[in-house]
Design a protein around this motif. Structure first.
Motif, PDB file in Angstrom:
ATOM      1  N   SER A 123      40.068  32.533  32.428  1.00  0.00           N
ATOM      2  CA  SER A 123      40.289  31.415  31.752  1.00  0.00           C
ATOM      3  C   SER A 123      39.241  31.285  30.639  1.00  0.00           C
ATOM      4  N   GLY A 124      38.437  32.672  30.067  1.00  0.00           N
ATOM      5  CA  GLY A 124      37.732  32.312  29.028  1.00  0.00           C
ATOM      6  C   GLY A 124      36.721  33.600  29.005  1.00  0.00           C
ATOM      7  N   LEU A 125      35.810  33.678  27.905  1.00  0.00           N
ATOM      8  CA  LEU A 125      34.902  34.907  27.726  1.00  0.00           C
ATOM      9  C   LEU A 125      33.499  34.225  27.766  1.00  0.00           C
ATOM     10  N   ALA A 126      32.645  35.198  28.358  1.00  0.00           N
ATOM     11  CA  ALA A 126      31.207  35.107  28.078  1.00  0.00           C
ATOM     12  C   ALA A 126      30.780  36.471  27.260  1.00  0.00           C
ATOM     13  N   TYR A 141      36.027  34.095  14.429  1.00  0.00           N
ATOM     14  CA  TYR A 141      37.133  34.336  15.483  1.00  0.00           C
ATOM     15  C   TYR A 141      36.790  33.803  16.854  1.00  0.00           C
ATOM     16  N   LEU A 142      35.365  33.774  16.999  1.00  0.00           N
ATOM     17  CA  LEU A 142      35.152  33.227  18.428  1.00  0.00           C
ATOM     18  C   LEU A 142      35.417  31.735  18.439  1.00  0.00           C
ATOM     19  N   ALA A 143      34.955  31.130  17.291  1.00  0.00           N
ATOM     20  CA  ALA A 143      35.433  29.344  16.940  1.00  0.00           C
ATOM     21  C   ALA A 143      36.873  29.233  17.280  1.00  0.00           C
ATOM     22  N   ILE A 150      37.495  28.763  27.259  1.00  0.00           N
ATOM     23  CA  ILE A 150      36.023  28.731  27.372  1.00  0.00           C
ATOM     24  C   ILE A 150      35.539  30.001  26.865  1.00  0.00           C
ATOM     25  N   ILE A 151      34.543  29.821  25.854  1.00  0.00           N
ATOM     26  CA  ILE A 151      33.678  30.857  25.140  1.00  0.00           C
ATOM     27  C   ILE A 151      32.188  30.470  25.225  1.00  0.00           C
ATOM     28  N   ARG A 187      29.576  26.237  14.188  1.00  0.00           N
ATOM     29  CA  ARG A 187      31.205  26.396  14.360  1.00  0.00           C
ATOM     30  C   ARG A 187      31.719  25.954  15.817  1.00  0.00           C
ATOM     31  N   GLY A 188      30.801  24.989  16.435  1.00  0.00           N
ATOM     32  CA  GLY A 188      30.998  24.307  17.564  1.00  0.00           C
ATOM     33  C   GLY A 188      31.007  25.322  18.895  1.00  0.00           C
ATOM     34  N   LEU A 189      30.302  26.570  18.712  1.00  0.00           N
ATOM     35  CA  LEU A 189      30.028  27.516  19.786  1.00  0.00           C
ATOM     36  C   LEU A 189      28.998  27.097  20.712  1.00  0.00           C
ATOM     37  N   ASP A 190      29.135  27.174  22.167  1.00  0.00           N
ATOM     38  CA  ASP A 190      28.052  26.938  23.138  1.00  0.00           C
ATOM     39  C   ASP A 190      27.396  28.001  23.102  1.00  0.00           C
ATOM     40  N   VAL A 191      26.124  27.873  22.884  1.00  0.00           N
ATOM     41  CA  VAL A 191      25.190  29.250  22.597  1.00  0.00           C
ATOM     42  C   VAL A 191      24.336  28.948  23.904  1.00  0.00           C
TER      43      VAL A 191
END
Length: 331
Positions: A123-126, A141-143, A150-151, A187-191
């Motif tokens: 369902s996503g990537l870590a 690209y990740l964004a 899920i990223i 970029r809205g990514l969860d860090v």
């Protein structure tokens, strides 16, 4: 004021990642590790050689992984193992964990991520990486991927102290971490930031200041690791030559340090990990071996003993003001 009522996290007393994930996704989300064959810029000579002195990737690479297998085959093997161990899991995400998984040609990165996401049970990537391996094109690209999957971007900060980073041959300074975290979050990514407590060159004061500096950054979650010496690493060899050169914490001191740090950490930051385990065959020191299943209740018990919780000593942006009670609503 009743200190228990004031704690926004109940009996646990810290902002636990697992509670957040279960509430958000309706159950457990499990990471399936994959080896994509990447390396690091302080191993291949771009910024250094030899790697971080504390690092031996075998210490956190699952035994079911084989480099000769494709990413799809690795995911299948991981699912077979994890479905037996965690039968109630709701979702799985592919975890690019070992080495720096945004360090490589862009087309190769994209192909690896695409193969993982094509698996019907993923369902996503870590994605674990270093702060100096995140060019804007990769973040863009990740964004883009994060718009419908899920990223989780895991960035190895390790320390906020430049002297400690240099001491372990990290190959970047804290400013690089600040820059990478801010560009990713913009970029809205969860860090999720990784930090190692107890590195040589750190002091109690510098680690407490690290909690302050991390709290000021747009970090979604934090993974904390205590220093452990792993066989085959430069730091382990240094300790064998001169134990005084690499001071190690005993078990009670480690728990106290962890609590001191968490008290000063912003209560909005999720704690995805509060410690780490190394396989006994690879661990050289320290001699004590507190399992993660034992560490969590120890942490909560020490916070309760102090009538404290995550963020109880967190200093706000207002100069000189410390929150006596921080009421917080999790997502």
């Amino acid at each position: 004021m009743n200190p228990v009522a004031c704690s926004p996290f109940g009996e646990r007393r810290y902002h636990a990642w697992n509670d957040h994930v279960k509430a958000r996704h309706g159950g457990r989300v499990q990471k399936v590790s994959v080896l994509a064959g990447f390396t690091c810029p302080n191993r291949d000579g771009l910024v250094g050689t030899g790697g971080c002195t504390f690092c031996n990737n075998a210490s956190f690479t699952p035994g079911y992984l084989h480099r000769r297998q494709s990413i799809t085959e690795q995911i299948d093997a991981g699912l077979e193992f994890l479905q037996r161990r965690y039968p109630g899991t709701q979702r799985y995400i592919a975890y690019f964990q070992s080495y720096s998984n945004t360090y490589g040609e862009f087309e190769r990165l994209r192909a690896c991520y695409a193969e993982a996401l094509a698996h019907p049970q993923i369902s996503g990537l870590a994605i674990g990486t270093r702060p100096d391996c995140l060019p804007d094109a990769v973040l863009d690209y990740l964004a883009e991927l994060a718009s419908d999957t899920i990223i989780e971007l895991e960035i190895g900060v390790e320390s906020c102290n430049d002297a400690a980073l240099a001491r372990v041959n990290r190959g970047h300074d804290f400013a690089a971490s600040v820059d990478a975290i801010e560009r990713a979050a913009a970029r809205g990514l969860d860090v999720t930031a990784h930090v190692m407590l107890g590195l040589p060159g750190e002091s109690h004061a510098s680690m407490m200041d690290g909690a302050r500096q991390l709290s000021a950054l747009p970090i979604h979650a934090l993974k904390l690791h205590q220093l452990q010496l792993v066989r085959g690493t430069a730091l382990a060899r240094e300790w064998q030559r001169d134990p005084a050169a690499v001071p190690l914490l005993d078990e009670p001191a480690c728990v106290r340090l962890l609590v001191d740090f968490i008290e000063r950490l912003s209560p909005r930051i999720l704690l995805q990990r509060i410690g780490s385990e190394v396989p006994p065959s690879l661990k050289l020191a320290p001699a004590w071996n507190l399992r993660l299943s034992e560490l969590a209740p120890r942490l909560s018990a020490e916070l309760a003993r102090r009538s404290s919780w995550q963020g109880s000593r967190y200093v706000t942006t207002a100069p000189g003001r410390t929150l006596d009670c921080f009421f917080f609503h999790s997502e």
